[in-house]
Design an enzyme around this catalytic site. Structure first.
Site, PDB file in Angstrom:
ATOM      1  N   HIS A 248       2.935 102.780   7.806  1.00 22.44           N
ATOM      2  CA  HIS A 248       2.247 102.087   6.708  1.00 22.44           C
ATOM      3  C   HIS A 248       1.789 103.060   5.622  1.00 22.44           C
ATOM      4  CE1 HIS A 248       1.188  98.297   9.315  1.00 22.44           C
ATOM      5  NE2 HIS A 248       2.464  98.663   9.399  1.00 22.44           N
ATOM      6  N   GLU A 342       4.801  89.022   2.185  1.00 17.79           N
ATOM      7  CA  GLU A 342       4.365  88.394   0.939  1.00 17.79           C
ATOM      8  C   GLU A 342       5.097  88.935  -0.285  1.00 17.79           C
ATOM      9  OE1 GLU A 342      -0.348  87.892   2.295  1.00 17.79           O
ATOM     10  OE2 GLU A 342       0.182  89.190   0.613  1.00 17.79           O
ATOM     11  N   TYR A 352      -6.362  91.213  -2.353  1.00 16.64           N
ATOM     12  CA  TYR A 352      -5.224  90.462  -1.823  1.00 16.64           C
ATOM     13  C   TYR A 352      -5.387  90.073  -0.359  1.00 16.64           C
ATOM     14  CZ  TYR A 352      -3.079  90.832  -6.291  1.00 16.64           C
ATOM     15  OH  TYR A 352      -2.843  90.676  -7.635  1.00 16.64           O
ATOM     16  N   TYR A 363       1.108  90.875  16.721  1.00 18.75           N
ATOM     17  CA  TYR A 363       2.404  91.064  17.364  1.00 18.75           C
ATOM     18  C   TYR A 363       2.419  90.531  18.802  1.00 18.75           C
ATOM     19  CZ  TYR A 363       3.796  93.941  13.411  1.00 18.75           C
ATOM     20  OH  TYR A 363       4.119  94.372  12.150  1.00 18.75           O
TER      21      TYR A 363
END
Length: 468
Positions: A248, A342, A352, A363
């Site tokens: 990430h 998204e 957001y 998960y």
């Protein structure tokens, strides 16, 4: 009131399955509404309220109607699945199985075991050919096009390549040390808007912390490209704090119409501590001047709290960004968890929502939030269930491709295809899955000559050429 409630139900159902209502013109029947209600009442507690995310799984006891009917009716006590034969009639069980099968069908449309048989593909609008223009990068993360018909290609391993129109390449020297592990390495590349005069480029990469082999972060480097050499290289942004995780990173780079550099930084796997915390750089989209200084109108530039570079926050891991050539807006795609990828249009200072709101689940199948919207949080213009793992995106602003002008192209890492999104009034009204099983589409870029290029992991860079 009754009419308003009915319209609301239809709207929610349509969004739930991401169905093109205009195309299908089909409304849920009372049977379907009852099945959805039964799922929410009896199943959502364990499996989550987002059925389309729940069905994106490996089915231990099978996923045919007969398998689902048996699972619901008699259960599997040893596996933690209770029996519902006393709660539902046989008809209600069959209707619930049909409801779940609709979600499974939505997942199945992305999957296919068939590999491409040639480099030519028939699409809904025309026939196109994929022409390989560079195969030297194992993971071609970023592409930038130079004025002299050459292009720069980053390889996540840490190599930067200079490729000419004859497919000949050479490595660029002077690239910074990267922590090429997990999702990290050498990532995006973008040219300065005035590159023709100053030869300045920018790179995003996973920067190892000096003296610590376990810590790394996202950094942005500015350098001058001379031949195949980077000179005057300098980090103009280093995300704080460093992290031991190796995923990430975000890392897309885009220059806006305002001349400022926008870039994404992922939340590094710490959704509870980073994306909603404006005191650090993680889980944010940032905006800086070309030298790394802070624009005076950044949301937190003149406030006592908040990182000065932040443009928007509450992000998970945006790996695709593009400037809309028709409106000038900054768009991005973002990885959700299990479901809930998204597409967002960025508003200065907006939140957001990650992980306060999401269309996805954990998960392991558990739910971390039941909220998909909330006042004060910017909603996505589109979301995917199941997750397609989007990466790379570009608007088609060329007449070279029949029927594609104005479309948004998004690469899928998980399902290994290129997603064509038809946009109307800032909404995705139709999608086409192109080049299924071509490989993990990491990068998507429009070249100055009007052609689309994609970077595919393990295969290199391809130019999309119409043949009819």
């Amino acid at each position: 009131m009754l009419k308003l409630a009915f319209v609301t139900i239809i709207t929610v159902f349509t969004a739930f399955f991401a169905i093109d209502l205009k195309k299908t013109e089909k409304q849920p029947s009372p049977v379907e509404e009852t099945a959805e209600k039964n799922y929410q009442t009896y199943c959502a507690g364990c499996h989550g309220g987002k059925m389309d995310a729940f069905v994106d799984r490996k089915w231990k006891y099978g996923n045919t109607k007969e398998n689902l009917y048996k699972s619901i009716k008699t259960g599997y006590a040893d596996g933690g699945m209770p029996a519902f034969e006393k709660s539902f009639s046989d008809k209600e069980i069959k209707d619930l199985a049909d409801y779940i099968l609709k979600g499974i069908k939505n997942v199945d449309r992305y999957t296919s075991s068939e590999k491409p048989l040639s480099d030519t593909f028939k699409t809904e609008e025309s026939t196109v050919k994929l022409v390989n223009v560079f195969s030297g990068a194992k993971v071609p993360w970023g592409i930038a096009f130079l004025p002299d018909q050459k292009m720069l290609v980053t390889d996540r391993s840490g190599e930067l390549y200079l490729v000419n129109e004859n497919k000949q390449s050479e490595k660029v020297l002077g690239v910074p040390e990267v922590r090429a592990s997990g999702q990290g390495g050498l990532m995006d590349v973008v040219l300065h808007p005035d590159f023709a005069k100053n030869n300045i480029i920018y790179l995003s990469y996973s920067k190892p912390k000096e003296g610590d082999s376990k810590m790394q972060t996202t950094a942005i480097l500015k350098a001058v490209l001379k031949g195949n050499q980077l000179e005057n290289a300098k980090d103009i942004f280093v995300a704080e704090p460093y992290s031991t995780t190796r995923h990430h990173y975000g890392s897309r780079l885009v220059f806006g119409k305002d001349g400022y550099l926008y870039f994404s930084v992922g939340e590094r796997g710490n959704e509870k501590g980073n994306p909603q915390n404006i005191k650090n750089d993680l889980g944010k989209v940032h905006r800086i001047k070309d030298d790394g200084s802070i624009p005076a109108d950044n949301p937190f530039a003149n406030k006592s709290e908040g990182q000065k570079t932040i443009y928007s926050y509450g992000h998970r891991n945006p790996q695709g960004m593009a400037l809309n050539p028709y409106t000038g807006e900054l768009w991005s795609n973002e990885h959700g968890p299990r479901g809930g990828d998204e597409i967002n249009i960025h508003v200065k200072g907006a939140n957001y929502g990650w992980p306060v709101v999401s269309y996805g689940i954990n998960y392991n199948g558990t739910t971390f939030t039941e909220l998909t919207t909330k006042p004060g949080i910017e909603a996505p213009i589109h979301y995917w269930i199941p997750s397609i793992a989007p990466s790379g995106m570009a608007f088609v602003n060329s007449k070279i491709y029949k029927g594609w002008e104005g479309n948004l192209m998004v690469g899928s890492l998980r399902f290994e295809y290129l997603n064509r999104c038809v946009i109307k009034n800032k909404k995705v009204v139709k999608e086409e899955l192109l080049f299924k099983n071509i490989g993990r589409v990491r990068e998507v870029r429009m070249a100055p000559d009007g052609y689309l290029y994609i970077g595919v992991e393990g295969k290199g860079v391809f130019k999309i050429v119409p043949v009819s």
